[in-house]
Design a protein around this motif. Structure first.
Motif, short mmCIF file in Angstrom:
data_model
loop_
_atom_site.label_atom_id
_atom_site.label_comp_id
_atom_site.label_asym_id
_atom_site.label_seq_id
_atom_site.Cartn_x
_atom_site.Cartn_y
_atom_site.Cartn_z
N UNK A 79 0.83 -1.20 0.00
CA UNK A 79 0.00 0.00 0.00
C UNK A 79 0.86 1.26 0.00
N UNK A 80 0.32 2.35 -0.50
CA UNK A 80 1.02 3.63 -0.48
C UNK A 80 0.51 4.56 0.60
N UNK A 81 -0.71 4.31 1.10
CA UNK A 81 -1.26 5.09 2.20
C UNK A 81 -0.96 4.37 3.51
N UNK A 82 -1.01 5.09 4.65
CA UNK A 82 -0.51 4.49 5.89
C UNK A 82 -1.33 3.34 6.46
N UNK A 83 -2.55 3.14 5.98
CA UNK A 83 -3.35 2.06 6.54
C UNK A 83 -4.39 1.61 5.53
N UNK A 84 -4.80 0.36 5.61
CA UNK A 84 -5.83 -0.18 4.72
C UNK A 84 -7.12 0.65 4.77
N UNK A 85 -7.46 1.14 5.98
CA UNK A 85 -8.74 1.84 6.14
C UNK A 85 -8.85 3.08 5.26
N UNK A 86 -7.72 3.71 4.91
CA UNK A 86 -7.77 4.88 4.05
C UNK A 86 -8.44 4.57 2.72
N UNK A 101 -10.77 2.27 2.27
CA UNK A 101 -12.09 1.65 2.39
C UNK A 101 -13.12 2.50 3.10
N UNK A 102 -12.70 3.49 3.85
CA UNK A 102 -13.67 4.28 4.62
C UNK A 102 -14.40 5.27 3.72
N UNK A 103 -15.66 5.56 4.10
CA UNK A 103 -16.50 6.31 3.21
C UNK A 103 -16.78 7.75 3.66
N UNK A 143 -5.30 12.91 13.00
CA UNK A 143 -6.14 12.00 12.23
C UNK A 143 -5.37 10.76 11.80
N UNK A 144 -4.13 10.97 11.35
CA UNK A 144 -3.30 9.81 10.95
C UNK A 144 -3.08 8.90 12.16
N UNK A 145 -2.77 9.52 13.30
CA UNK A 145 -2.53 8.73 14.50
C UNK A 145 -3.77 7.97 14.95
N UNK A 146 -4.92 8.63 14.85
CA UNK A 146 -6.16 7.97 15.28
C UNK A 146 -6.37 6.67 14.51
N UNK A 147 -5.89 6.66 13.27
CA UNK A 147 -6.09 5.49 12.40
C UNK A 147 -4.98 4.46 12.59
N UNK A 148 -3.76 4.91 12.90
CA UNK A 148 -2.61 3.99 12.82
C UNK A 148 -1.86 3.76 14.13
N UNK A 149 -2.02 4.66 15.10
CA UNK A 149 -1.14 4.59 16.27
C UNK A 149 -1.78 3.81 17.41
#
Ligand SMILES: [Zn+2]
Length: 625
Positions: free
Chosen positions: A128-135, A137-139, A579-585
């Protein structure tokens, strides 16, 4: 080692013409009264009370996504395919040369979950090129906005590679299609907290069956490996999706995907146009950082990453005396003793499980300051006029070093962090705790300061890492570091009930805007924070028993213990980065690592004479360890 040092200095100085290097380490005391905001009520917002002054006096530097005590100290320390069949050999050599899991998947070495003394090959998800899979898939609107910016960034990179604008856009679209398919097939970060979900040991035939069109023998050969027959495939479903992608896409799409990832991987080493575009998306848009770090800082970070143990020898000789090592080791042993006492006193755990827990605790290896044996970088040829070549050779050295471990007994002496690193960790498979010299410096550990803030701060961190051995993940590994259940069923239930209390507590807290903490993801860290400070408190009480402690700066010794703890976590953070941290940290934001913790400690309530009903006094206290 002198060689590396002079090269490192030459590189840093050449890049750093405008900034004056520090001649001595700046000193910030371990308990900094100036960092406090005494106008705030500690019983209403303890974080504001301890860190208010720090936050005011430490705006986020324009080249950083956030700024906190750790980062501040960290800085102070400072050919393409012709046919589908060829993909395997190409990826083998590219993985070796780049050590990057962005190229479809990750491949490396790690301890066998069921036999921690042996190192085996790990094939993991990636691509992946974005930090998490959820980027992908989220709507929600924010996620859609990030995806649109990402698409524009990938297209821009193709333009820099020479594509016409229309072709660049179409290519970017292809990349995102492939990455989205891989994201869908990847486990979430919460799912990945469960080691059993990541343990699928198989032979070459098993691996080959997941991806029939991909010749693993060719892959291994190109990666410089002999034929192997033991693999852990962390996410088999991901490999089935890879096979689908490889077989269903035309060869040009695969090439396009690889071009993008190679460009992204090398962007920071290429011309300014690439450096700036890479910065523009990944730092500016994604994390809200206004400015690129100056060249010398990027150089130092690169040298630390690539030749860290060479740089580390110099750091240790200047900043970590044998006395300091003895003092911190003493504190570590005291906190281990506190944990033994704590385990023995637990009312919810049976004698059988306690016995195993104590055995595990006894077996933990303490790695303090720097490794006993330094890594030998002799094979890396460093040339003064060949920047990209230096980076490539150092990367190759590290890839080979990692892959050479496969099939061999484990080296228990190895360190996963370099000595100047301002961080620490517990590794459940090694069953060791690591505290690099970089984290044992003021204001975190302050040799000039008395025990109260030092036990609150560094003591709390040591307790934190120890508690990781017994959090939702760590507790599943035994004293030898094997994934093996040593809990009775009743005790395991008692544990998960207590962990649930923490999950329910932290999920109420807001990270930014409408985003709450994903407390299923942060539970291990939250458990470790609380357990760690309880242990530090016990150790501090033992250390100071019979000593008359005095008030300072208008604070009682108990208050100073808590302020000392809280001040490691002082930070300012950009909303984009939050926001990045909320998703990945897996860590909660600093504010809740303080406020979320103290509400659970009656010792805090007492120290600050807080009243029931005040925000820093919880009606329902959680405690695991
Ligand atoms: Zn941790």
């Amino acid at each position: 080692m002198r060689n590396y040092l002079s090269l490192f200095l030459a590189a840093s100085l050449a890049c750093a013409a405008q900034e004056t290097p520090l001649t001595s380490f700046p000193y910030t005391p371990g308990l900094d009264v100036a960092a406090m905001d005494k106008s705030a009520d500690p019983c209403v917002d303890f974080y504001q009370y301890t860190c208010g002054g720090w936050m005011k006096g430490n705006p986020i530097p324009s080249d950083q996504p956030r700024w906190d005590v750790y980062r501040k100290l960290g800085q102070d320390n400072q050919r393409y395919l012709k046919s589908r069949k060829e993909l395997a050999a190409l990826l083998g050599s590219l993985h070796l040369a780049t050590a990057d899991d962005g190229l479809f998947f990750g491949f490396g070495s790690d301890q066998d979950y069921s036999n921690s003394t042996q190192v085996i090959a790990f094939a993991s998800s990636g691509g992946l090129g974005l930090p998490d899979r959820d980027y992908y898939l989220k709507d929600d609107d924010k996620s859609k906005e990030v995806r649109a910016k990402y698409l524009a960034h990938v297209a821009k990179m193709f333009e820099l590679l020479g594509d016409a604008p229309d072709a660049a856009k179409a290519n970017a679209q292809k990349v995102i299609e492939i990455e989205t398919a891989l994201a869908k097939a990847s486990l979430t970060r919460v799912e990945r907290r469960d080691p059993y979900k990541l343990f699928h040991k198989m032979d070459l035939k098993g691996l080959q069956a997941l991806t029939p069109g991909f010749d693993w023998r060719e892959y291994l050969k190109a990666a410089g490996l002999r034929p192997l027959n033991t693999f852990n495939v962390t996410e088999p479903a991901f490999y089935q999706e890879l096979e689908r992608q490889w077989q269903s896409r035309n060869i040009d799409d695969i090439k396009t995907y690889l071009r993008w990832h190679l460009a992204a991987d090398h962007a920071q080493l290429l011309s300014s146009a690439f450096v700036n575009e890479n910065f523009n998306f990944y730092a500016k848009q994604l994390r809200g950082v206004p400015e690129l770090r100056p060249r010398w800082k990027r150089c130092v970070a690169l040298v630390d990453r690539q030749l860290g143990e060479a740089l580390g020898q110099e750091f240790v000789s200047r900043a970590f005396s044998p006395q300091l090592k003895q003092r911190t080791l003493h504190m570590t042993r005291q906190i281990e003793k506190a944990m033994a006492d704590d385990i023995k006193s637990l009312t919810w755990m049976s004698e059988a499980t306690k016995k195993r827990a104590l055995e595990k605790l006894r077996t933990i290896v303490n790695k303090i300051g720097y490794p006993d044996k330094w890594r030998d970088y002799t094979p890396v040829k460093v040339k003064r006029d060949d920047f990209v070549g230096n980076v490539e050779r150092a990367t190759l050295f590290e890839s080979r070093r990692q892959l050479a471990k496969i099939g061999k007994p484990l080296d228990r002496g190895e360190w996963g962090m370099t000595p100047p690193t301002v961080n620490a960790y517990y590794n459940p498979q090694m069953n060791d705790i690591n505290f690099p010299a970089g984290v044992l410096q003021p204001p975190l550990f302050d040799a000039k300061m008395d025990d109260a803030p030092n036990y609150g701060n560094t003591g709390g961190t040591i307790g934190h890492e120890l508690t990781h051995g017994f959090d939702d993940q760590g507790r599943q590994f035994d004293a030898q570091g094997n994934l093996k259940d040593w809990w009775t069923q009743e005790d395991a239930k008692e544990f998960t009930d207590r962990a649930q209390c923490i999950i329910d507590q932290y999920k109420q807290y807001t990270v930014v805007d409408d985003i709450k903490i994903n407390s299923e993801l942060t539970q291990g860290e939250d458990i470790a924070d609380l357990g760690g400070l309880i242990l530090a408190w016990m150790a501090w009480k033992t250390q100071t028993e019979g000593t008359k402690l005095i008030d300072r700066d208008g604070l009682t010794p108990e208050q100073r213990f808590f302020v000392g703890y809280a001040q490691w976590a002082c930070e300012n953070n950009r909303p984009e980065n939050q926001r990045v941290h909320a998703m990945t940290d897996p860590h909660s934001p600093g504010k809740y690592r303080v406020n979320g913790l103290v509400v659970n400690m009656p010792e805090f309530t007492q120290a600050f004479a807080c009243k029931p009903g005040q925000p820093m006094v919880s009606e329902r206290r959680c405690r695991v360890w």
